[in-house]
Design a protein around this motif. Structure first.
Motif, PDB file in Angstrom:
ATOM      1  N   ILE A 148       4.374 -11.341  -5.738  1.00 48.09           N
ATOM      2  CA  ILE A 148       4.284 -10.986  -4.324  1.00 48.09           C
ATOM      3  C   ILE A 148       5.667 -10.986  -3.696  1.00 48.09           C
ATOM      4  N   ASP A 150       7.295  -7.841  -1.894  1.00 53.99           N
ATOM      5  CA  ASP A 150       7.708  -7.934  -0.490  1.00 53.99           C
ATOM      6  C   ASP A 150       9.179  -7.549  -0.322  1.00 53.99           C
ATOM      7  N   ASN A 151      10.040  -8.033  -1.217  1.00 56.69           N
ATOM      8  CA  ASN A 151      11.458  -7.686  -1.140  1.00 56.69           C
ATOM      9  C   ASN A 151      11.681  -6.190  -1.335  1.00 56.69           C
ATOM     10  N   CYS A 154       1.538  -3.669   8.376  1.00 57.76           N
ATOM     11  CA  CYS A 154       1.932  -3.983   7.007  1.00 57.76           C
ATOM     12  C   CYS A 154       3.167  -3.172   6.626  1.00 57.76           C
ATOM     13  N   ARG A 155       3.901  -3.682   5.678  1.00 59.47           N
ATOM     14  CA  ARG A 155       4.993  -2.935   5.081  1.00 59.47           C
ATOM     15  C   ARG A 155       4.403  -2.269   3.840  1.00 59.47           C
ATOM     16  N   SER A 165       1.416  -5.168   0.000  1.00 59.12           N
ATOM     17  CA  SER A 165       1.343  -6.567  -0.388  1.00 59.12           C
ATOM     18  C   SER A 165       0.251  -7.229   0.451  1.00 59.12           C
ATOM     19  N   THR A 207       0.660 -10.023   1.885  1.00 51.72           N
ATOM     20  CA  THR A 207       1.347 -10.993   2.737  1.00 51.72           C
ATOM     21  C   THR A 207       0.977 -10.875   4.207  1.00 51.72           C
ATOM     22  N   GLN A 208       1.105  -9.692   4.795  1.00 46.38           N
ATOM     23  CA  GLN A 208       0.818  -9.543   6.222  1.00 46.38           C
ATOM     24  C   GLN A 208      -0.677  -9.688   6.518  1.00 46.38           C
ATOM     25  N   ARG A 235      -1.257  -7.411  -4.879  1.00 49.42           N
ATOM     26  CA  ARG A 235      -0.974  -6.116  -4.262  1.00 49.42           C
ATOM     27  C   ARG A 235      -2.233  -5.285  -4.227  1.00 49.42           C
TER      28      ARG A 235
END
Length: 127
Positions: free
Chosen positions: A5, A9-10, A38-39, A64, A66-67, A120
Protein backbone atom coordinates in the motif's frame (compact mmCIF):
# COMPACT_ATOMS: atom_id res chain seq x y z
CA UNK A 1 -0.01 0.03 6.37
CA UNK A 2 1.62 -2.67 4.31
CA UNK A 3 4.65 -2.14 2.07
CA UNK A 4 2.43 -2.76 -0.97
CA UNK A 5 0.00 0.00 0.00
CA UNK A 6 2.82 2.39 0.86
CA UNK A 7 4.50 1.78 -2.51
CA UNK A 8 1.21 2.29 -4.38
CA UNK A 9 0.40 5.45 -2.41
CA UNK A 10 3.85 6.89 -3.21
CA UNK A 11 3.46 6.07 -6.90
CA UNK A 12 0.00 7.66 -6.99
CA UNK A 13 1.31 10.83 -5.34
CA UNK A 14 4.00 11.10 -8.03
CA UNK A 15 2.05 10.04 -11.12
CA UNK A 16 -1.64 9.90 -10.24
CA UNK A 17 -4.54 12.32 -10.26
CA UNK A 18 -7.37 13.15 -7.90
CA UNK A 19 -10.73 11.49 -8.47
CA UNK A 20 -13.90 11.19 -6.42
CA UNK A 21 -15.65 7.89 -5.76
CA UNK A 22 -19.39 8.32 -5.37
CA UNK A 23 -21.97 5.94 -3.98
CA UNK A 24 -25.59 6.97 -4.45
CA UNK A 25 -28.03 5.73 -1.82
CA UNK A 26 -31.74 6.17 -1.32
CA UNK A 27 -34.43 6.75 -3.91
CA UNK A 28 -36.73 9.44 -5.18
CA UNK A 29 -36.41 12.69 -3.23
CA UNK A 30 -34.23 10.92 -0.63
CA UNK A 31 -31.21 10.28 -2.86
CA UNK A 32 -27.86 11.25 -1.40
CA UNK A 33 -24.34 10.97 -2.75
CA UNK A 34 -21.58 9.73 -0.48
CA UNK A 35 -18.21 10.87 -1.85
CA UNK A 36 -14.58 10.18 -1.05
CA UNK A 37 -11.61 11.85 -2.72
CA UNK A 38 -8.97 9.37 -3.85
CA UNK A 39 -5.66 9.48 -5.64
CA UNK A 40 -5.71 7.26 -8.74
CA UNK A 41 -3.80 6.12 -11.79
CA UNK A 42 -6.10 6.65 -14.78
CA UNK A 43 -5.44 5.44 -18.32
CA UNK A 44 -7.32 4.43 -21.44
CA UNK A 45 -8.05 0.74 -21.92
CA UNK A 46 -5.63 -1.06 -24.19
CA UNK A 47 -6.69 -2.96 -27.31
CA UNK A 48 -6.32 -6.35 -25.60
CA UNK A 49 -8.63 -5.23 -22.76
CA UNK A 50 -11.55 -4.49 -25.09
CA UNK A 51 -13.88 -7.46 -24.59
CA UNK A 52 -17.57 -7.84 -23.88
CA UNK A 53 -19.00 -4.47 -22.90
CA UNK A 54 -15.58 -2.78 -22.45
CA UNK A 55 -15.01 -0.15 -25.15
CA UNK A 56 -12.10 2.00 -26.27
CA UNK A 57 -13.73 4.98 -24.53
CA UNK A 58 -13.55 3.31 -21.11
CA UNK A 59 -10.82 3.97 -18.55
CA UNK A 60 -8.75 1.75 -16.28
CA UNK A 61 -8.46 3.18 -12.78
CA UNK A 62 -6.16 1.94 -10.01
CA UNK A 63 -6.76 3.12 -6.45
CA UNK A 64 -5.34 2.45 -3.03
CA UNK A 65 -7.64 1.72 -0.09
CA UNK A 66 -5.91 4.43 1.98
CA UNK A 67 -8.36 7.31 1.46
CA UNK A 68 -11.40 5.01 1.57
CA UNK A 69 -10.35 3.53 4.90
CA UNK A 70 -9.39 6.92 6.38
CA UNK A 71 -12.78 8.39 5.45
CA UNK A 72 -14.66 5.24 6.54
CA UNK A 73 -16.41 5.43 3.16
CA UNK A 74 -19.26 4.86 2.44
CA UNK A 75 -20.13 5.52 6.07
CA UNK A 76 -19.17 4.27 9.49
CA UNK A 77 -16.63 1.73 10.60
CA UNK A 78 -16.88 -1.69 8.98
CA UNK A 79 -17.01 -4.57 11.46
CA UNK A 80 -16.71 -7.42 8.95
CA UNK A 81 -13.60 -9.13 7.61
CA UNK A 82 -11.65 -7.34 4.90
CA UNK A 83 -11.75 -10.39 2.66
CA UNK A 84 -15.54 -10.44 2.63
CA UNK A 85 -17.00 -10.25 -0.86
CA UNK A 86 -19.70 -7.98 0.56
CA UNK A 87 -17.30 -5.45 2.10
CA UNK A 88 -19.15 -2.16 1.46
CA UNK A 89 -15.87 -0.19 1.29
CA UNK A 90 -14.82 -1.81 -1.97
CA UNK A 91 -16.15 0.09 -5.02
CA UNK A 92 -18.87 -1.78 -6.88
CA UNK A 93 -20.60 -1.61 -10.25
CA UNK A 94 -23.35 0.69 -9.02
CA UNK A 95 -20.80 3.30 -7.91
CA UNK A 96 -19.46 6.23 -9.90
CA UNK A 97 -16.09 7.90 -10.35
CA UNK A 98 -15.74 11.60 -11.05
CA UNK A 99 -12.69 11.80 -13.29
CA UNK A 100 -11.46 14.81 -15.22
CA UNK A 101 -14.74 16.64 -14.69
CA UNK A 102 -17.02 13.79 -15.79
CA UNK A 103 -19.09 11.31 -13.81
CA UNK A 104 -18.41 7.79 -15.03
CA UNK A 105 -20.00 4.53 -13.91
CA UNK A 106 -17.88 1.73 -12.51
CA UNK A 107 -18.18 -1.20 -14.94
CA UNK A 108 -15.88 -3.61 -13.09
CA UNK A 109 -14.11 -3.55 -9.75
CA UNK A 110 -11.40 -6.00 -8.78
CA UNK A 111 -10.00 -5.71 -5.26
CA UNK A 112 -6.48 -7.10 -4.77
CA UNK A 113 -5.56 -8.75 -1.46
CA UNK A 114 -2.09 -9.67 -0.20
CA UNK A 115 -2.00 -11.89 2.90
CA UNK A 116 -5.70 -11.11 3.46
CA UNK A 117 -5.07 -7.35 3.41
CA UNK A 118 -6.83 -5.18 0.83
CA UNK A 119 -3.97 -3.39 -0.95
CA UNK A 120 -5.53 -1.95 -4.13
CA UNK A 121 -8.50 -2.00 -6.47
CA UNK A 122 -8.38 -2.12 -10.26
CA UNK A 123 -11.50 -0.75 -11.91
CA UNK A 124 -12.86 -0.16 -15.37
CA UNK A 125 -15.13 2.86 -15.63
CA UNK A 126 -17.39 3.88 -18.49
CA UNK A 127 -15.72 6.54 -20.64
Amino acid sequence: MTAEILALDNALVRAGEDIVLRRTVGSGANVINIDVKCRAAVRAVSADEIVGTITQRDLVVIISPTQILAAQWPGGAYAGGVTSDVDPRIPKETDFALIQGRQRQVRASKPIFVANVWVRTDMVVAG
